[in-house]
Design a protein around this motif. Structure first.
Motif, mmCIF file in Angstrom:
data_model
loop_
_atom_site.group_PDB
_atom_site.id
_atom_site.type_symbol
_atom_site.label_atom_id
_atom_site.label_comp_id
_atom_site.label_asym_id
_atom_site.label_seq_id
_atom_site.Cartn_x
_atom_site.Cartn_y
_atom_site.Cartn_z
ATOM 1 N N SER A 82 24.769 25.721 30.839
ATOM 2 C CA SER A 82 25.841 25.726 31.767
ATOM 3 C C SER A 82 26.481 24.299 31.674
ATOM 4 O O SER A 82 27.926 24.382 31.866
ATOM 5 C CB SER A 82 25.288 25.904 33.218
ATOM 6 N N LEU A 83 25.806 23.269 31.716
ATOM 7 C CA LEU A 83 26.641 22.038 31.767
ATOM 8 C C LEU A 83 27.279 21.831 30.362
ATOM 9 O O LEU A 83 28.317 21.177 30.512
ATOM 10 C CB LEU A 83 25.405 20.830 32.038
ATOM 11 N N CYS A 84 26.619 22.248 29.392
ATOM 12 C CA CYS A 84 27.569 22.246 28.003
ATOM 13 C C CYS A 84 28.800 23.132 28.115
ATOM 14 O O CYS A 84 29.926 22.563 27.535
ATOM 15 C CB CYS A 84 26.533 22.654 26.887
ATOM 16 N N ARG B 34 33.216 26.867 37.881
ATOM 17 C CA ARG B 34 33.475 25.786 36.902
ATOM 18 C C ARG B 34 33.003 24.616 37.819
ATOM 19 O O ARG B 34 33.092 24.581 38.970
ATOM 20 C CB ARG B 34 34.670 25.643 36.433
ATOM 21 N N PHE B 35 32.766 23.495 37.239
ATOM 22 C CA PHE B 35 32.581 22.175 37.901
ATOM 23 C C PHE B 35 33.058 21.099 36.990
ATOM 24 O O PHE B 35 33.342 21.192 35.837
ATOM 25 C CB PHE B 35 31.099 22.061 38.429
ATOM 26 N N ASN B 36 32.851 19.919 37.610
ATOM 27 C CA ASN B 36 33.487 18.621 36.902
ATOM 28 C C ASN B 36 32.104 18.050 36.129
ATOM 29 O O ASN B 36 31.311 17.304 36.838
ATOM 30 C CB ASN B 36 34.146 17.622 37.943
ATOM 31 N N ARG B 37 32.080 18.320 34.915
ATOM 32 C CA ARG B 37 30.773 17.879 34.056
ATOM 33 C C ARG B 37 30.709 16.332 34.019
ATOM 34 O O ARG B 37 29.690 15.693 33.912
ATOM 35 C CB ARG B 37 30.771 18.511 32.792
ATOM 36 N N GLU B 38 32.297 15.578 34.213
ATOM 37 C CA GLU B 38 32.125 14.136 33.982
ATOM 38 C C GLU B 38 31.625 13.678 35.269
ATOM 39 O O GLU B 38 31.161 12.444 35.005
ATOM 40 C CB GLU B 38 33.782 13.853 33.874
ATOM 41 N N ALA B 39 31.416 14.219 36.244
ATOM 42 C CA ALA B 39 30.875 13.522 37.738
ATOM 43 C C ALA B 39 29.361 13.861 37.368
ATOM 44 O O ALA B 39 28.536 13.177 38.600
ATOM 45 C CB ALA B 39 31.351 14.174 38.587
ATOM 46 N N CYS C 137 32.730 26.059 23.483
ATOM 47 C CA CYS C 137 31.835 25.135 24.368
ATOM 48 C C CYS C 137 32.204 23.762 24.246
ATOM 49 O O CYS C 137 32.243 23.161 22.735
ATOM 50 C CB CYS C 137 30.408 25.443 23.961
ATOM 51 N N PRO C 138 32.608 22.990 25.032
ATOM 52 C CA PRO C 138 33.012 21.443 24.787
ATOM 53 C C PRO C 138 31.908 20.512 24.129
ATOM 54 O O PRO C 138 31.986 19.822 23.589
ATOM 55 C CB PRO C 138 33.305 21.052 26.237
ATOM 56 N N ILE C 139 30.452 21.017 24.601
ATOM 57 C CA ILE C 139 29.653 20.414 23.867
ATOM 58 C C ILE C 139 28.775 21.320 22.981
ATOM 59 O O ILE C 139 28.234 22.370 23.437
ATOM 60 C CB ILE C 139 28.485 19.810 24.872
ATOM 61 N N ASN C 140 28.868 20.955 21.715
ATOM 62 C CA ASN C 140 28.191 21.850 20.863
ATOM 63 C C ASN C 140 27.499 21.088 19.796
ATOM 64 O O ASN C 140 26.072 21.208 20.060
ATOM 65 C CB ASN C 140 29.443 22.520 19.837
ATOM 66 N N MET D 217 35.242 20.689 18.582
ATOM 67 C CA MET D 217 34.392 21.944 18.436
ATOM 68 C C MET D 217 33.866 22.232 16.993
ATOM 69 O O MET D 217 34.269 23.126 16.382
ATOM 70 C CB MET D 217 35.022 23.015 19.098
ATOM 71 N N PRO D 218 33.005 21.249 16.477
ATOM 72 C CA PRO D 218 32.432 21.218 15.092
ATOM 73 C C PRO D 218 31.764 22.800 14.980
ATOM 74 O O PRO D 218 31.064 23.329 15.776
ATOM 75 C CB PRO D 218 31.607 20.226 14.879
ATOM 76 N N TYR D 219 32.085 23.333 13.751
ATOM 77 C CA TYR D 219 31.591 24.362 13.501
ATOM 78 C C TYR D 219 31.040 24.531 11.921
ATOM 79 O O TYR D 219 31.897 23.996 11.116
ATOM 80 C CB TYR D 219 32.407 25.701 13.714
#
Length: 284
Positions: free
Chosen positions: A140-142, A163-168, A257-260, A276-278
């Protein structure tokens, strides 16, 4: 026993034929997206079980690909309770949800992966569920939203996921702490439960891969993480599966996904845009 695999790229299914002289053992069907995600623990359990299985891979989550509507278009016509991915079809038995799928595979194909005796089975269950819990939270954080919170309202409108602010939030610290909690449970024999690997070990192996996405230094600073990964990869069935053409190395999460994958993976794959590397699945 050879593993058969089927990639479903569209609504049209491809028939799988058994070679002449094949035994009459039922072939189990596993359905999931073309990513590692929650499907990989199930794939690893199947690989270790030694049973035959067919996999339907729905879509390939990379920029520019069409929406994998083949799954969404037929999920509610399957006759499956709470249809979801991953799912398993075994004859007239159909079920979904990761932990239910893993338990069903183990109970019907490789009971020893649940542990030996009541004490081992209780410990295996506890650690498997805890690892799944941590993995769901980290995933979920990713993604920047709480997975599974979106829903259809009674008036037909759609409520998007929370949604939430992952940066925080200290995502790296969360991944490290949860990895260390699980690794602390590894017994002197090298596995979570006893002298043999169980489904919980296979899930932890995959969870640690996700942890490394946000914590590149995990294996350098926590030697137990590297040792555990290498121990699982040395299991003959896992080694054979990883070296075969069915192993999916990338991506761990969906393309949006921002973190992959890790920054080093992005550098090795510069054509994947948007951070978003693939990497495509190996040829089948």
């Amino acid at each position: 026993v050879s593993v058969q695999k089927l990639t479903e790229k569209s609504m049209a299914a491809t028939a799988v034929t058994e070679p002449a002289g094949a035994d009459s053992e039922a072939v189990l069907e596993l359905g999931y997206w073309g990513i590692r995600g929650l499907g990989h623990p199930c794939r690893l359990v199947l690989a270790c079980s030694g049973c035959k299985f067919v996999e339907k891979v729905y879509g390939r989550p990379r920029p520019g690909d069409p929406t994998p509507g083949d799954w969404f278009g037929k999920k509610h016509s399957l006759g499956m309770a709470v249809p979801n991915l991953p799912y398993v079809v075994d004859g007239d038995i159909m079920l979904s949800e990761t932990l239910a799928v893993i338990r069903y595979i183990c109970e019907t194909r490789a009971d020893w992966l649940l542990g030996e005796g009541r004490a081992e089975r209780a410990r295996q269950d506890s650690l498997l569920h805890r690892c799944h819990f941590d993995n769901t939270n980290l995933r979920s954080l990713c993604y920047d939203f709480i997975v599974g919170t979106g829903f259809q309202r009674g008036d037909g409108s759609r409520q998007d996921s929370l949604r939430f602010n992952r940066e925080a939030f200290d995502v790296k610290g969360f991944a490290r702490s949860r990895a260390e909690i699980m690794l602390a449970e590894v017994r002197p024999e090298g596995f979570l439960v006893g002298k043999k690997h169980t489904a919980a070990d296979l899930f932890l192996y995959e969870h640690l891969a996700l942890c490394r996405c946000v914590d590149e230094a995990l294996e350098d600073e926590v030697p137990a993480a590297k040792a555990f990964r290498e121990r699982i990869e040395a299991i003959p069935e896992v080694k054979a599966y990883r070296e075969g053409g069915d192993w999916i190395e990338w991506p761990l999460n969906a393309f949006f996904c921002p973190i992959n994958n890790t920054p080093s993976d992005a550098a090795a794959n510069p054509e994947a845009g948007g951070g978003m590397p693939y990497r495509p699945m190996p040829p089948r």
